[in-house]
Design an enzyme around this catalytic site. Sequence first.
Site: not given
Length: 259
Positions: A149, A153
Amino acid sequence: MSTNVVILGAKGRMGNTLVNMALADSELNLVGVCEREGNTGGMDYDGCLTSDCLEDLLPKVPGAVIVDFTAPASSVAMAKIAAKHGSPAVIGTTGLDKDQQEELAEYAKETPIFWAPNMSVGVNVLLKVLPELVKALGEDYDMEMVETHHKMKKDSPSGTALKLAQCLAEARGWEYDDVKKHCRDGIIGERPQKEIGVQTLRGGDVVGDHTMYFFGPGERIEVTHRAHSRETFASGALRAAKWLSGQKPGKLYAMADIF
């Protein structure tokens, strides 16, 4: 008939995507947007109320479905307010622990609440078909996962990775907490057969990649899901909002209920 929606965290990356898609959807009415105190400037949408207090906003838009992709504690607090006012709520927040999920389930007894750590149709179809693959391959295949990600995040592993890994464990009849391995370092010895490794990569602007590996004798199977944009998740959440508006309280709904 169109569905009224309220977007929380409307100026965030996900919130802004939700706002734009809701405005473009003829089956939705954006009746309210909510941001934290001191951050409501610039949210001027025709016919849409702006607020920094959900408690004050909800009585003005009775029955509107709240859509929330904020943070675990914020989403649980939102659900408490939603239950008080009888407002349905769709939650796409990841990183909720077991206690927070149980708290959502309690509020879902009072008002319709939908929670999914991943709103993409593809991921939720994977959750339905992966158990068949696991059972067909048998226990000679070691199961591992890598999730990637963007660098902003905050939770690790991702909520989607945890959901997928739990799905794999259940298909083997294992308790996930007993077999998970989220980090390996140093002299770790041989890999136990009863283990599922989930490794995390973070960097750049990757929306979300999840690859499941099945390592067997003489071969390897890889199953990958890649999200190309946040619109994938926003589309699923708004679809859930339309569906949830016609549901009754009593359970914590998920994507499987829509399917």
